[in-house]
Design an enzyme around this catalytic site. Structure first.
Site, PDB file in Angstrom:
ATOM      1  NE  ARG A  54      -3.032   0.188   3.213  1.00 31.97           N
ATOM      2  CZ  ARG A  54      -2.487   0.449   4.412  1.00 31.97           C
ATOM      3  NH1 ARG A  54      -1.954   1.625   4.666  1.00 31.97           N
ATOM      4  NH2 ARG A  54      -2.473  -0.463   5.362  1.00 31.97           N
ATOM      5  CE1 TYR A 106     -16.898  12.508 -15.321  1.00 36.54           C
ATOM      6  CE2 TYR A 106     -15.691  12.478 -13.246  1.00 36.54           C
ATOM      7  CZ  TYR A 106     -16.495  11.848 -14.171  1.00 36.54           C
ATOM      8  OH  TYR A 106     -16.894  10.565 -13.956  1.00 36.54           O
ATOM      9  CG  ASP A 178      -9.021  17.121 -14.402  1.00 37.83           C
ATOM     10  OD1 ASP A 178      -8.373  16.627 -15.350  1.00 37.83           O
ATOM     11  OD2 ASP A 178      -9.986  16.545 -13.866  1.00 37.83           O
ATOM     12  CE  LYS A 203     -12.127   9.134 -18.638  1.00 39.12           C
ATOM     13  NZ  LYS A 203     -12.057   9.476 -17.288  1.00 39.12           N
TER      14      LYS A 203
END
Ligand code: PLP
Length: 398
Positions: A54, A106, A178, A203
């Site tokens: 982790r 978004y 972003d 993306k």
């Protein structure tokens, strides 16, 4: 190899940085380190930099090193999704803090601020960040962060990153960008003064619609230490195979982005002259209201020349005849698959009002119900144009 982020070494760095041949085997592709933990020589003496996955994983570290290099950042952090990256960045905020959020973000980002962060006491205002006056008016003494998407999703609006960094810093706020639609191939916000760059690596960076991921890049050491700590505390880390897929996509980012941009420009030109189309949003069109700002963002912090690099693969447009005509067109394409998401090799079409941006309902921001968004893939552009043309000429069934 050049380490100057403004230099043409971008494609070389995409393939080599963080990706030296595996010291144990010579493998030229970074292995998938599928391990949850790492053996220790003695108590508190791990063999290398890792103790529990982790906290860290070599496949993830390779991806982070490469992304940081491409953004011109000192640090990269990979996450389980774009939303996980955004959420972790927002964990630097505290109750009472205020955020100025672009009014065209978004839908999932809006939902996070409206439904998750606002109830925790982190308030926000929506503002048109392409308008310097509106941005300055939205800032308050308690504003800690300006959240910019550029180009925006779905209207492809572009805001001047350098100017907004100045406005935010003058108010002691940070600027987060972003940059999912642009990728570091087209623009590098940190080099323009932004404090954080965020990506949905799902993306273009991964590029093949086969994995979900996110990333944050930044250069401030103290903020990086806090974010790495928060990520480990919260646990929203990506798995090694997702990091491998993302890194494999990054290696071809420059060639893909150029091809996406070339086809998108042709499609935007085709749509602009189509009788069934009322309006086209594409910053690569010279008469688009955001063309000059897109050029400015790209030229000063991107591949150098937008003429060579293009303007990305996202195009949105308003269909004549209202929502019914738009939905009919979106449901009639054959190559453009009707699906959310973007940035993969295959072309996608969607109706933002009913799909990706449905969570904007109640925000006061309204999208034209006849708006469609396409993610232009890497198929033959003549086939894509023929597909859109046929769909736009589809008549209602009576
Ligand atoms: N930012 C933008 C601009 C997006 O389009 C998306 C998803 O569509 C996200 C962030 C969220 O990314 P993810 O779906 O990887 O969580």
């Amino acid at each position: 190899m050049s380490s100057d982020p403004g230099n043409d070494g971008f494609a070389t760095r995409a393939i080599h940085v963080g990706q030296e041949p595996d010291p144990a085997t010579g493998a030229v592709s970074v292995p998938v380190y599928a391990t949850s933990t790492y053996a220790q020589r003695a108590v508190g003496e791990p063999y290398g930099a890792y103790d529990y996955a982790r906290g860290g994983n070599p496949t993830r570290a390779a991806l982070e090193t490469c992304l940081a290099s491409l953004e011109g950042a000192r640090h990269g952090l990979a996450f389980a999704s774009g939303m996980a990256a955004i959420t972790t960045l927002c964990s630097l905020l505290a109750p009472g803090d205020h955020v100025v959020l672009g009014d065209d973000v978004y839908g999932g980002t809006y939902r996070l601020f409206a439904r998750v962060l606002a109830p925790l006491g982190i308030t926000f205002s929506l503002a048109d960040l392409t308008d310097a006056g509106a941005t300055a008016a939205a800032l308050r003494p308690e504003t800690r962060l300006v959240w910019l998407e550029t180009p925006t999703n779905p209207l492809l609006k572009c805001a001047d990153i350098a100017a907004l960094a100045d406005v935010a810093h003058a108010h002691d706020a940070a600027l987060a960008v972003d940059s999912t639609f642009a990728t570091p191939y087209l623009q590098r916000p940190l080099l323009l003064g932004a404090d954080f760059v965020v990506h949905s690596t799902t993306k273009y960076l991964a590029g093949h619609s086969d994995t979900i991921g996110g990333a944050l890049c930044l250069s401030d050491d103290a903020r990086h230490a806090r974010l790495a700590y928060h990520r480990n505390a919260v646990g929203n880390v990506p798995g090694p195979f997702d990091c491998f897929l993302t890194l494999r996509g990054v290696r071809t980012l420059p060639v893909r982005m150029r091809a996406h941009g070339e086809s998108a420009l042709e499609i935007a030109r085709f749509l602009s002259s189509h009788p069934a189309v009322e309006r086209v949003h594409y910053p690569g069109l010279p008469d688009d209201p955001h063309h000059a700002v897109a050029r400015k963002n790209q030229a000063s912090g991107g591949a150098g020349s937008p003429d060579r690099a293009g303007f990305g693969g996202m195009v949105s447009f308003v269909v004549r005849g209202g929502e019914a005509a738009a939905r009919r067109a979106a449901e009639s394409t054959r190559l453009f698959l009707l699906a959310e998401s973007l940035g993969g090799v295959e072309s996608l079409i969607e109706h933002p009002g009913a799909m990706t941006h449905a969570s904007l309902a109640g925000s006061g921001v309204t999208l034209d119900p006849a708006l469609l968004r396409v993610s232009v893939g890497l198929e033959d552009v003549a086939d894509l144009i023929a597909d859109l043309d046929t769909a736009l000429r589809e008549k209602p069934v009576i």
